[in-house]
Design an enzyme around this catalytic site. Structure first.
Site, PDB file in Angstrom:
ATOM      1  CG  HIS A   1      70.331 160.624  25.019  1.00 11.01           C
ATOM      2  ND1 HIS A   1      70.570 161.405  26.125  1.00 11.01           N
ATOM      3  CD2 HIS A   1      70.920 161.269  23.981  1.00 11.01           C
ATOM      4  CE1 HIS A   1      71.265 162.477  25.764  1.00 11.01           C
ATOM      5  NE2 HIS A   1      71.498 162.414  24.473  1.00 11.01           N
TER       6      HIS A   1
ATOM      7  CE  LYS B   1      73.758 162.132  15.089  1.00 10.92           C
ATOM      8  NZ  LYS B   1      72.963 162.933  16.000  1.00 10.92           N
TER       9      LYS B   1
ATOM     10  CD  GLU C   1      69.458 162.332  16.381  1.00 13.75           C
ATOM     11  OE1 GLU C   1      69.363 163.539  16.645  1.00 13.75           O
ATOM     12  OE2 GLU C   1      70.490 161.675  16.576  1.00 13.75           O
TER      13      GLU C   1
HETATM   14  C1  BG6 Z   1      72.660 164.644  21.838  1.00 13.51           C
HETATM   15  C2  BG6 Z   1      73.556 164.010  20.810  1.00 13.51           C
HETATM   16  O1  BG6 Z   1      73.035 164.244  23.140  1.00 13.51           O
HETATM   17  O2  BG6 Z   1      71.316 164.239  21.605  1.00 13.51           O
HETATM   18  C3  BG6 Z   1      73.122 164.392  19.409  1.00 13.51           C
HETATM   19  O3  BG6 Z   1      74.906 164.424  21.027  1.00 13.51           O
HETATM   20  C4  BG6 Z   1      71.662 164.056  19.209  1.00 13.51           C
HETATM   21  O4  BG6 Z   1      73.915 163.740  18.429  1.00 13.51           O
HETATM   22  C5  BG6 Z   1      70.817 164.631  20.344  1.00 13.51           C
HETATM   23  O5  BG6 Z   1      71.253 164.591  17.968  1.00 13.51           O
HETATM   24  C6  BG6 Z   1      69.387 164.146  20.254  1.00 13.51           C
HETATM   25  O6  BG6 Z   1      68.608 164.878  21.169  1.00 13.51           O
HETATM   26  P1  BG6 Z   1      67.058 165.100  20.900  1.00 13.51           P
HETATM   27  O7  BG6 Z   1      66.573 165.822  22.116  1.00 13.51           O
HETATM   28  O8  BG6 Z   1      66.945 165.886  19.636  1.00 13.51           O
HETATM   29  O9  BG6 Z   1      66.478 163.716  20.750  1.00 13.51           O
END
Ligand code: BG6
Length: 499
Positions: free
Chosen positions: A242, A342, A218
């Protein structure tokens, strides 16, 4: 899953949102409702009830709905917003007060979906109160379901305790534990890619695969979420949920049926087969790091420890990389390398399958010195598609082999309406399809894998936490994790050769 059936509107129902004025409801849930309506996937007979502590009344809630539904992605302009406003009501109340639930009871009947978009500390209490108020009793063929947001627990013991609490009130079939990664079309496509294409499965094992890399990088830093993030960190925030979803879908055996029980059973088996980390391997196979000040794109980002609500001596990780081994017949000896962080150079979620090299022998009398690797990359976001890298003969008199890409991009092949990823999940819950939700054992299996890492980190109060510059590809220590095995991470961002 909506797209495997002739998608029809769900039966009449009421949606009760706890945390109706919160950020998640505004950015993701409400726009998703509007998108479902746009796609004709909403019951005509529908009622929306928002619950939160602020005293804004029906009118204040409707104003909030209008803003969320027009401001965020997808939708149909203003067209469907009025439809929702006509069906929206608001109850102001504390989640711990019996009076709140008495007020809900007056407004709901028949099928009801309770959505817990609240801080996790509220989950148990709300479910308990729903039980006490008799709101989750399923009678006369009607259903009562509860969607629980992430994070589900903070570690293994708390996840087990939360499961125990809610299973004391609800049947497992009434619980829908959300992981929004499963709402992404490209994540669901992993199953289709693997099981709907005859050529894939024979190659999908230790016989042909060298290793797997999963990257969720990210560009955003912690921004204003310092308070939440300090007690969470990259491991808890992203890995047991995830990233393990992606690992499970890549590694699972073909389920006997495409339904919730068969699929969730296969996913649980994958996580149960992950080699248990000991304190020693948790130190050697897992890297954590924090970002220091740097530049992401053109934006200067302060170091993590200088972000609002973050301790100057914080030991919370903003990056984690790890090597996992899956001890089963299909995957023994094939490392799965995972990383997420991040404030990295590029936003990118993808899965890279590196195939074993062909023997060079055929080219021994030619100048060919090495063969390009065969990589299959499943792009989850922001690019959505699949790439296969293979070697071709460069069109020259002598023998030279070059790696080229065969690419499929969703955007080239389909017109995709904007969505938040929550559409499928809300719809599935309304039709009672739990395939894309986490069962209790899936959640606990995920936490079991990361618990030894949490324990080792918790016990370690002194070692220096590695850093990486914001805007870079992560810490050197993560590179070393792979180079020790003679491997390299795929680049997060293309190297700028002009610098
Ligand atoms: C969330 C986390 O579950 O998923 C966040 O708490 C993260 O920190 C986000 O940024 C990422 O989701 P995506 O859909 O943008 O990959």
């Amino acid at each position: 899953m909506a797209d495997t059936k002739a998608a029809e509107p769900p039966p009449p129902c009421t949606l009760v949102i706890f945390g109706a004025t919160g950020d998640l409801t505004k950015r993701l849930l409400l726009p998703a409702l509007r998108n479902l309506r746009r796609d004709g996937l909403f019951p005509e007979d529908f009622k929306l009830i928002g619950i939160a502590s602020r005293d804004i009344g029906d009118e204040g809630f409707r104003k909030h709905l209008r803003e969320a539904m027009t401001e965020f992605k997808g939708g149909n302009g203003e067209a469907d917003v009025d439809w929702f406003l006509q069906r929206a009501h608001y109850i102001s109340g504390k989640f711990e007060d019996a009076a709140t639930y008495a007020a809900i009871a007056k407004q709901v009947k028949d099928n009801v979906l309770f959505y817990l978009a609240t801080p996790p500390s509220e989950f148990s209490g709300i479910v308990n109160q729903l039980g006490k108020a008799g709101l989750v009793k399923e009678e006369g063929g009607h259903w009562r379901r509860v969607i629980i947001e992430k994070p589900f627990g903070h570690d293994l013991p708390s996840a087990v305790a939360l499961n125990k609490d809610i299973l004391g009130v609800l049947q497992e079939t009434q619980i829908y534990r959300i992981d929004h990664y499963l709402g992404k079309q490209t994540v669901q496509n992993i199953m289709v890619f693997r099981f709907a294409n005859g050529f894939v499965e024979p190659l999908w094992s230790r016989d042909h695969i060298d290793h797997v890399q999963i990257t969720v990088s990210e560009t955003v830093g912690v921004e204003s979420r310092g308070r939440f993030y300090e007690s969470t960190g990259a491991l808890r925030d992203m890995v047991p949920n995830h990233l393990f979803q992606l690992v499970s879908l890549i590694a699972m055996e073909p389920p006997s049926r495409f339904d919730a029980e068969a699929l969730r059973g296969e996913k649980a088996k994958v996580l149960e087969s992950v080699q248990h980390l000991t304190p020693y391997t948790a130190r050697g196979q897992v890297v954590r790091a924090q970002y220091a000040a740097g530049t992401v794109g053109d934006k200067a980002i302060p170091g993590y420890r200088d972000s609002p609500d973050v301790a100057k001596d914080s030991r919370t990780e903003t990056y984690v990389a790890m090597k996992l081994m899956i001890d089963n017949w299909r995957w023994a000896g094939v490392p799965f390398y995972l990383r997420t962080g991040k404030a990295l150079a590029k936003r990118r979620t993808d899965i890279n399958i590196r195939f074993k090299q062909a023997p060079l022998a055929l080219f021994r009398d030619t100048p060919v010195e090495s063969l390009p690797p065969n990589d299959l990359t499943i792009h989850i976001q922001p690019d959505e598609g699949v790439t296969l890298r293979f070697g071709v003969k460069a069109p020259e008199p002598q023998m030279r082999i070059e790696g080229v890409d065969l690419k499929f991009n969703y955007a080239d092949a389909f017109t995709v309406a904007p969505s938040t990823g929550y559409e499928t999940l809300v719809y599935d819950c309304m039709i009672g399809d739990a395939t894309l939700f986490q069962r209790a054992d899936n959640i606990e299996a995920g936490w079991s894998i990361v618990q030894p890492i949490l324990d080792v980190w918790e016990a370690d109060k002194t070692s220096v936490i590695p850093t990486y510059a914001a805007g870079s590809s992560g810490p050197e220590e993560a590179d070393a994790l792979l180079s020790r095995d003679g491997r390299r991470w795929r680049q997060i961002a293309p190297v700028d050769k002009t610098k």
